[in-house]
Design a protein around this motif. Structure first.
Motif, PDB file in Angstrom:
ATOM      1  N   TYR A 208       0.947  -0.988   0.067  1.00  0.00           N
ATOM      2  CA  TYR A 208       0.006  -0.050  -0.094  1.00  0.00           C
ATOM      3  C   TYR A 208       1.138   0.845  -0.343  1.00  0.00           C
TER       4      TYR A 208
ATOM      5  N   SER B  16      -4.655  -2.188  -3.793  1.00  0.00           N
ATOM      6  CA  SER B  16      -4.271  -2.192  -1.930  1.00  0.00           C
ATOM      7  C   SER B  16      -5.327  -0.494  -1.917  1.00  0.00           C
TER       8      SER B  16
ATOM      9  N   ILE C 116      -8.902  -0.281  -1.991  1.00  0.00           N
ATOM     10  CA  ILE C 116      -9.188  -0.683  -0.506  1.00  0.00           C
ATOM     11  C   ILE C 116      -9.826   0.010   0.243  1.00  0.00           C
ATOM     12  N   VAL C 117      -8.591   0.740   0.327  1.00  0.00           N
ATOM     13  CA  VAL C 117      -8.957   2.027   1.485  1.00  0.00           C
ATOM     14  C   VAL C 117      -9.308   2.852   1.242  1.00  0.00           C
TER      15      VAL C 117
ATOM     16  N   LYS D  71     -12.566   3.682   2.801  1.00  0.00           N
ATOM     17  CA  LYS D  71     -12.718   5.517   3.629  1.00  0.00           C
ATOM     18  C   LYS D  71     -13.964   6.061   2.770  1.00  0.00           C
TER      19      LYS D  71
ATOM     20  N   TRP E 221     -17.855  -1.730   2.608  1.00  0.00           N
ATOM     21  CA  TRP E 221     -17.377  -2.519   2.913  1.00  0.00           C
ATOM     22  C   TRP E 221     -17.496  -3.368   2.047  1.00  0.00           C
TER      23      TRP E 221
ATOM     24  N   ALA F 269     -15.439  -3.646  -0.669  1.00  0.00           N
ATOM     25  CA  ALA F 269     -14.074  -3.339  -0.327  1.00  0.00           C
ATOM     26  C   ALA F 269     -13.619  -4.772  -0.072  1.00  0.00           C
ATOM     27  N   SER F 270     -14.422  -5.268   0.364  1.00  0.00           N
ATOM     28  CA  SER F 270     -13.831  -6.528   0.113  1.00  0.00           C
ATOM     29  C   SER F 270     -13.459  -7.826  -0.510  1.00  0.00           C
TER      30      SER F 270
ATOM     31  N   GLY G 182      -9.864  -7.405  -1.859  1.00  0.00           N
ATOM     32  CA  GLY G 182      -9.271  -7.546  -1.151  1.00  0.00           C
ATOM     33  C   GLY G 182      -9.240  -9.450  -1.162  1.00  0.00           C
TER      34      GLY G 182
END
Lengths: 270, 307
Positions: free
Chosen positions: B244, B259, B262-263, B267, B272, B275-276, B279
């Motif tokens: 990241y 990465s 995702i962040v 944010k 979520w 983003a998951s 991931g």
């Protein structure tokens, strides 16, 4: 003669290449330390002269002090817990054979291989669900999950040198399993336990993404640095960086002193 | 022998004790006492979060709140979005480049350390390589910013010498500098340990038979450390793919890596599930790459053994 010259040039090239690589690896750490004593506000060449003002400035900054204290608390807790858990994991792996052993070993060994961004996000999602979000203890618990992997590796390596018959001998002489563990295995593993303690502390002391995700308002020192870095250029960062680097280097060197890693080349001459 | 094995099986049906065949009353409670806390800890703070991450990918966000559900919407939205696909391609290419560079740079360096340096110096270099692995990567990247930025160290030194500024920061070059800062010490260490384990008699035999050094390297040394080369490569890929910090500080997140995505997604409110998905997709890619690495290391070794 020509062949000898060629060999010499080739060796020289090899050493030069290695030296260049070492400069590349050492450069960032040197830059941080050198510029932390620079009187200039912005790190440029030529150097602005020696000054301790940034080091004094971080001592006076309450947020940095708090972050430092948090880091030390989390680091000590992580070091103690992951050494205990790492020892248990290494011993179970060393002594027993059982059905889900591969799964057991992987459960301890894998966490450092998962990108910290994903792990941090997952930990935040799950731990906030079960009401553990935003505590110092939570950061520590998450760091333990990663650092235990390193602890197990170091301690398990030491156990390789422990005779497998020693403990059974103690049992036969009437020692209880726990007595044998306490008086035979643990003393033998002592250097590895000390190494594991300091290395886990180093792992925790440098980790920032997970601490950033699960810490909430509790900032560790690396999280403080990350937040400072995302703001304006701040000459204090070099000074904090120097402190952080010195601490990590000391922790790793102590750990290495106790692991006694030797890289031996088996040679028929020697 | 058969009797003692049998006796062991009766004394401890679920557990066996290598090296303790003749011992009666072997401690069968110990593994549970020692193993359960470890398993429990890793289950709560490592396995459960990852499992939950997979579950969340099927959940829904309703009026900014995460609610249990079973929808495939998050998956289809992310997998078919151009942003995700671009980031995946970019991250994959960048990580592959780091892997190739790391192995190409690390091998000759490790070779020199293992075969040319005297023993004392070798231990010292190993210490030198271990230290950066455990000392703040984020700070080292910040230091590279100082070195490479437009008004930074390199350019102010160049200006001092009367040479114009170079655009060092913000591109593929600076990104690789950052990622190699992360991967090189580890790659070199892995290869140093592997090369140090090679039996010298083999090499000497080949040399006595008139093999040149380049042939010895190609036909004896490289095949002997192939698993370690694979390990170094997989580790480099793993670290570069998930990193990241370097993309954030060396290229200013342009273009974004997974990465960063995702962040940013986390944010930007309560996205979520999406983003998951990113991931989990990353973990799948990493698992495939690690599997491929294992396959390559094993396949080649088996072939080499058959010859």
């Amino acid at each position: 003669m020509d062949r000898m010259l060629l060999t010499r040039v080739s060796r020289l090239t090899q050493y030069a290449f290695l030296a260049a690589l070492f400069v590349f690896i050492a450069m960032p750490m040197l830059v941080i330390v050198v510029f932390s004593f620079d009187a200039n506000r912005f790190p440029t060449i030529p150097w602005g002269g020696f000054s301790l003002q940034w080091h004094r400035a971080i001592l006076a900054d309450p947020m940095i002090r708090d972050a430092f204290v948090n880091s030390v608390l989390v680091g000590c807790g992580t070091a103690a817990l992951s050494t205990v858990l790492g020892f248990a994991a290494a011993y179970v792996d060393f002594r027993y054979r059982f059905r889900f052993k591969l799964g057991f070993v992987l459960l301890v060994a894998i966490p450092p291989a998962v990108p910290a961004t994903i792990l941090g996000m997952a930990m935040l999602a799950f731990l906030s669900r079960i009401g553990l979000f935003g505590r110092l203890e939570t950061i520590m618990a998450c760091h333990v999950a990663i650092a235990t992997s390193f602890s197990m590796a170091i301690i398990r390596l030491r156990m390789n040198d422990l005779s497998r018959d020693l403990e059974p001998a103690a049992w036969n002489l009437g020692a209880s399993p726990s007595a044998a563990l306490l008086h035979v295995v643990i003393p033998f593993c002592k250097p590895a336990l000390i190494a594991s303690f300091f290395l886990s502390a180093a792992v925790s002391f440098d980790e920032f993404l997970i601490a950033w995700f699960v810490g909430g308002v509790h900032e560790t020192l690396p999280v403080r640095i990350l937040n400072l870095l995302q703001g304006q250029v701040n000459p204090k960062i070099n000074a904090i960086g120097t402190v952080v680097l010195v601490i990590s280097v000391v922790l790793v060197l102590i750990a290495q002193r106790f692991t006694g890693v030797r890289v031996g080349r088996r040679s028929s001459q020697s | 022998m058969a009797v003692s094995t049998n006796a062991r099986a009766i004394a401890a049906p679920r557990w066996s004790f290598p090296g303790a065949a003749r011992t009666s009353g072997a401690p069968a409670v110990m593994p549970a006492m020692l193993g359960v806390p470890v398993v429990g800890w890793q289950a709560v703070f490592f396995a459960a979060p990852l499992l939950f991450l997979v579950i969340v990918t099927f959940w829904q966000v309703k009026s900014f709140r995460l609610e249990p559900a079973f929808v495939l919407d998050n998956w289809s939205r992310i997998l078919f979005s151009a942003t995700f696909q671009r980031a995946l391609g970019h991250t994959f290419i960048v990580a592959t480049m780091t892997t190739v560079l790391a192995v190409l740079i690390a091998f000759p360096a490790a070779y020199t350390i293992a075969f040319r340096l005297p023993a004392r110096l070798r231990d010292l270099t190993v210490a030198f390589l271990i230290v950066p692995i455990f000392s703040s990567y984020m700070l080292r990247i910040y230091a590279w910013q100082i070195v490479l930025s437009p008004e930074g160290m390199t350019n102010s030194a160049l200006a001092w010498l009367g040479i114009g500024a170079l655009p060092l920061l913000g591109g593929a070059f600076s990104l690789q500098v950052g990622l190699l800062t992360l991967t090189l010490p580890i790659a070199v260490l892995i290869l140093v340990f592997a090369l140090s384990g090679i039996d010298n008699t083999l090499i000497e035999a080949a040399e006595n038979l008139g093999c040149r050094r380049s042939r010895v390297i190609a036909h004896i040394i490289v095949p002997a450390v192939r698993p370690a080369i694979t390990l170094a490569a997989t580790t480099s890929f793993l670290l570069a793919f998930g990193d990241y910090i370097s993309p954030l500080f060396m290229t200013g997140s342009k273009p974004p890596t997974l990465s960063i995505l995702i962040v940013d997604t986390v944010k930007s409110g309560s996205q979520w599930p999406r983003a998951s998905v990113i991931g989990v997709a990353m973990l799948v890619v990493l698992a495939l790459v690690v599997g491929l690495g294992q396959f390559l290391a094993r396949g080649r070794t088996a072939k080499a053994g058959a010859h």
